[in-house]
Design an enzyme around this catalytic site. Structure first.
Site, PDB file in Angstrom:
ATOM      1  N   ALA A 155       0.869 -62.279  44.048  1.00  0.00           N
ATOM      2  CA  ALA A 155      -0.150 -61.976  45.125  1.00  0.00           C
ATOM      3  C   ALA A 155       0.507 -62.588  46.603  1.00  0.00           C
ATOM      4  O   ALA A 155       0.133 -61.926  47.549  1.00  0.00           O
ATOM      5  CB  ALA A 155      -1.477 -62.789  44.817  1.00  0.00           C
ATOM      6  N   PHE A 172       1.306 -60.431  38.502  1.00  0.00           N
ATOM      7  CA  PHE A 172       0.912 -61.830  37.863  1.00  0.00           C
ATOM      8  C   PHE A 172      -0.339 -61.872  37.063  1.00  0.00           C
ATOM      9  O   PHE A 172      -1.430 -61.125  37.688  1.00  0.00           O
ATOM     10  CB  PHE A 172       1.171 -63.006  38.969  1.00  0.00           C
ATOM     11  CG  PHE A 172       1.130 -64.413  38.199  1.00  0.00           C
ATOM     12  CD1 PHE A 172       2.455 -64.518  37.631  1.00  0.00           C
ATOM     13  CD2 PHE A 172       0.239 -65.196  38.261  1.00  0.00           C
ATOM     14  CE1 PHE A 172       2.525 -65.703  37.143  1.00  0.00           C
ATOM     15  CE2 PHE A 172       0.438 -66.466  37.727  1.00  0.00           C
ATOM     16  CZ  PHE A 172       1.652 -66.814  37.041  1.00  0.00           C
ATOM     17  N   ARG A 220     -14.335 -60.549  36.789  1.00  0.00           N
ATOM     18  CA  ARG A 220     -14.182 -59.801  38.171  1.00  0.00           C
ATOM     19  C   ARG A 220     -13.245 -58.552  38.133  1.00  0.00           C
ATOM     20  O   ARG A 220     -12.911 -57.981  39.036  1.00  0.00           O
ATOM     21  CB  ARG A 220     -13.821 -60.758  39.228  1.00  0.00           C
ATOM     22  CG  ARG A 220     -14.964 -61.951  39.516  1.00  0.00           C
ATOM     23  CD  ARG A 220     -16.139 -61.421  39.905  1.00  0.00           C
ATOM     24  NE  ARG A 220     -17.127 -62.509  40.503  1.00  0.00           N
ATOM     25  CZ  ARG A 220     -18.050 -62.660  39.604  1.00  0.00           C
ATOM     26  NH1 ARG A 220     -18.347 -62.120  38.332  1.00  0.00           N
ATOM     27  NH2 ARG A 220     -18.991 -63.719  39.788  1.00  0.00           N
ATOM     28  N   HIS A 226      -1.594 -75.440  44.275  1.00  0.00           N
ATOM     29  CA  HIS A 226      -0.829 -74.168  44.548  1.00  0.00           C
ATOM     30  C   HIS A 226      -1.835 -73.184  44.649  1.00  0.00           C
ATOM     31  O   HIS A 226      -1.616 -72.165  45.827  1.00  0.00           O
ATOM     32  CB  HIS A 226       0.414 -74.026  43.631  1.00  0.00           C
ATOM     33  CG  HIS A 226       1.005 -73.033  43.400  1.00  0.00           C
ATOM     34  ND1 HIS A 226       1.964 -72.537  44.207  1.00  0.00           N
ATOM     35  CD2 HIS A 226       1.052 -71.650  42.921  1.00  0.00           C
ATOM     36  CE1 HIS A 226       2.560 -71.412  44.502  1.00  0.00           C
ATOM     37  NE2 HIS A 226       2.023 -70.852  43.542  1.00  0.00           N
ATOM     38  N   LEU A 284      -9.830 -56.596  50.494  1.00  0.00           N
ATOM     39  CA  LEU A 284      -9.445 -57.740  49.789  1.00  0.00           C
ATOM     40  C   LEU A 284      -9.909 -57.608  48.511  1.00  0.00           C
ATOM     41  O   LEU A 284     -11.235 -58.139  48.273  1.00  0.00           O
ATOM     42  CB  LEU A 284      -9.793 -58.769  50.376  1.00  0.00           C
ATOM     43  CG  LEU A 284      -9.125 -60.193  49.928  1.00  0.00           C
ATOM     44  CD1 LEU A 284      -7.731 -60.313  50.250  1.00  0.00           C
ATOM     45  CD2 LEU A 284      -9.750 -61.391  50.611  1.00  0.00           C
ATOM     46  N   THR A 303      -2.928 -77.942  39.970  1.00  0.00           N
ATOM     47  CA  THR A 303      -2.294 -78.211  41.426  1.00  0.00           C
ATOM     48  C   THR A 303      -2.883 -77.660  42.444  1.00  0.00           C
ATOM     49  O   THR A 303      -3.904 -76.482  42.341  1.00  0.00           O
ATOM     50  CB  THR A 303      -0.601 -77.997  41.371  1.00  0.00           C
ATOM     51  OG1 THR A 303      -0.668 -76.536  41.442  1.00  0.00           O
ATOM     52  CG2 THR A 303      -0.141 -78.508  39.913  1.00  0.00           C
ATOM     53  N   VAL A 345      -4.836 -61.117  41.006  1.00  0.00           N
ATOM     54  CA  VAL A 345      -5.774 -62.100  40.170  1.00  0.00           C
ATOM     55  C   VAL A 345      -5.082 -63.387  40.125  1.00  0.00           C
ATOM     56  O   VAL A 345      -3.882 -63.795  39.863  1.00  0.00           O
ATOM     57  CB  VAL A 345      -5.939 -61.619  38.794  1.00  0.00           C
ATOM     58  CG1 VAL A 345      -6.511 -62.537  37.998  1.00  0.00           C
ATOM     59  CG2 VAL A 345      -6.348 -60.126  38.722  1.00  0.00           C
TER      60      VAL A 345
END
Length: 154
Positions: free
Chosen positions: A56, A22, A128, A89, A114, A87, A81
């Site tokens: 993820a 994603f 990043r 979410h 991580l 929202t 990512v």
């Protein structure tokens, strides 16, 4: 007095990367930089397995499946990512993914780093992911290598 410390040599290490797809362009850059870092520090292509998952949220379950299999790894790097939307979410996913990965690292006593970019905007996510600035995949892989070499001494 003896001090143990890992070192940056991936020679003979077996490391897995579990990366989400994603936000694909950023995710691809993140995974690619992670792979390149493993090779840069002496790892072999045979010592690296990359698994791509849709998002993820699927990373922790995939890591658990991998750790429950016959394959043995010295460390795992989780790459993904997440970009904040309008929202809640985003917060739910970030929290669940981080908690799941942390729990697996403790359950299996294995370094799982991580390298999940959780950013408020696409611009910061790009920074990043390595296009402009700090690359979380590079830092995740270097930490995985250091921890894997440390664990061989303990």
């Amino acid at each position: 007095m003896k001090t143990l410390k890992g070192h940056l040599s991936a020679k003979n290490l077996r490391i897995a990367i579990v990366g989400s797809c994603f936000n694909q362009a950023m995710a691809d850059a993140l995974v690619s930089g992670t792979q390149e870092t493993f090779l840069k520090f002496g790892g072999s292509e045979d010592g690296l397995m990359t698994i791509r998952v849709p998002g993820a949220f699927e990373i922790p379950c995939t890591i658990k499946k991998l750790l429950s299999s016959e394959r043995k790894f010295d460390a795992i790097v989780a790459c993904g990512v997440l970009i904040q939307g309008e929202t809640d979410h985003y917060n739910q996913i970030v929290n669940q993914v981080a908690a799941g990965i942390g729990a697996l690292s403790l359950e299996f006593c294995l370094p799982i780093t991580l390298s999940i970019v959780a950013a408020p905007s696409a611009e910061i996510a790009w920074q990043r992911s390595g296009i402009k600035g700090r690359h979380l995949g590079v830092s995740g892989m270097t930490t995985a290598i250091e921890m894997a070499t440390l664990f061989t001494q303990i």
